[in-house]
Design an enzyme around this catalytic site. Sequence first.
Site, mmCIF file in Angstrom:
data_model
loop_
_atom_site.group_PDB
_atom_site.id
_atom_site.type_symbol
_atom_site.label_atom_id
_atom_site.label_comp_id
_atom_site.label_asym_id
_atom_site.label_seq_id
_atom_site.Cartn_x
_atom_site.Cartn_y
_atom_site.Cartn_z
ATOM 1 N N ASP A 105 35.252 100.662 25.932
ATOM 2 C CA ASP A 105 34.182 100.912 26.914
ATOM 3 C C ASP A 105 33.119 99.819 26.821
ATOM 4 O O ASP A 105 32.634 99.316 27.839
ATOM 5 C CB ASP A 105 33.533 102.280 26.660
ATOM 6 N N GLU A 111 40.929 98.824 29.884
ATOM 7 C CA GLU A 111 42.286 98.617 29.346
ATOM 8 C C GLU A 111 42.434 97.219 28.747
ATOM 9 O O GLU A 111 43.059 97.042 27.700
ATOM 10 C CB GLU A 111 43.342 98.825 30.438
#
Length: 414
Positions: free
Chosen positions: A361, A280
Site C-alpha cells: 500500500d 500489486e
Amino acid sequence: MNNAFAWVFLAALAAATATRLWLAARQMRHVRAHRGAVPATFAATIPLAAHQKAADYTVAKVKLGMLDAALDAAVLLILTLGGLVQWLALQWDRLLPAQPIWHGAALIVSVFVLQSAIGLPLTLVRIFGVEQRFGFNRMTLKLFVVDMLKGIALGAALGIPLLLAVLWLMLGAGDWWWLWVWVVLVGFSLFMQLIIPTFIMPWFNKFSPLQDPRLVERVEKLLARCGFRSAGLYVMDGSKRSAHGNAFFAGFGASKRIVLFDTLVERLEPTEVEAVLAHELGHYKLNHIKKRLAVSFASSLAGLALLGLLVGQPWFYQGLGVQMQTLPVALLLFMLASSTFGFFLSPLASLFSRKHEFEADAYATQHAQAADLVEALVKLYKDNAATLTPDPLHSAFYDSHPPAAMRIARLRST
Ligand SMILES: [Zn+2]
C-alpha cells in the site's frame, strides 16, 4: 494407549480444533454485534444494506468453516488413531507385496483421494449454497465437474510422478534422502511457477490482451514510472466462475505477466485500476513473492530434516496408530500430523502477509494516488461483501490482509 506421543497428538488436535471453533464463534458474535450500523470510516460510501449483506455472508462462511473444522478433526482421528491408515497399508500390502515404492504411492494417493471425496460435499455447499445465495456464484454444475476432472488429470499427471520421485529418493538415496527430496521439491515448485501462468491457467480461463485504450495508456505509464517490464497485460474471464474481482502477477523473469479479472476492469475506474496495480507492483518490487518462496523453501527443509529424524522412531508411527514402519508410511503420517501442529504457526504467516500488504500500500501511494486506492478498496469491500468489522483476534489469526478500517486509515494519513 501407552504411547506418550499419541497423547501429545490428541492434545494438539483438540487444541487446534477448539481454537478454530472458538475463533469462529468470536467472529460470528462480533460481526453480528456490529450488523446494525456501518462503521464511521465507511458511513458515506457503503450503504447499510450492503453492510448487512456482508455480515450475513461472513456468518454463513464462518458456519461452514466450523463444520469443516469438525469434519477435519474427525477424519484425521479415524485415519490415525482410528486405524484406517494401518488398515489401508495392510490392504495395499496384500495387493502390492515387496514393491515399497508402489505400495507407498498407492497408500498416499488413496488417503488423499479419500480426504478429497469427504471434503467434496462441503465444497459443493460453499459454491452452490453460500456463494449462490449471496449472488457470487457464476459457475454451473457442468463447469464444476469439468474443472474437477481437469484438476484430477493435472494432479495425476504432475503429482504422481513427483510422489514417485520422492519415494524413490526416500527408499534409495541413503541417510541424506531428505536433502535430495528437498532439492526435488524446490525444483518442482520453481517449474510450477513457470508452467502455471503459461500452460495451466489458460486451460481453465481465457486470457485476452487488455483492450480499453485509456486503461492501457495509464497502465503503461505506471509501469514505466516503476521501471517494470512485463510480457503482457491480460484480462482473465474470472466472471465465468465468480463475481469476486481480483488482480495479480503471474510468472517470473521475462515471462511475467499482469492479469486483471474482467470483473475488476468492469467495476473500477481506470484511475482505480491503476492504483490497484500499483499495489500489486509493490509486492513485486519489494520482493514479497521471492521472500514468500524463500520462507516456504526454508520451512520445507526444516520439515524434511525433522521427518529424517522421525522415520527411525517407532513411537512416531505407533503414536499415530500405525504398526507398519516404512518410510512412505512415515511421510504420509507426517503430512497428516503437520496440518495439526502447523495450525499454531498460522498467525505468524498471517502477520507476515499483513506486513507485506501495508508495504505494498505504501508503495502504491508513491506511484499512484492514495485516494484512488481507497476508492478501489471500498468498492471491492462492498462488491465482495467483505466484512468491515472482523473480530480482532480472528483477524490477527487468519487474515492475510489488514482489517479494512485500519488499512483505509493508514492510506488516508499519507
Ligand atoms: Zn496485496
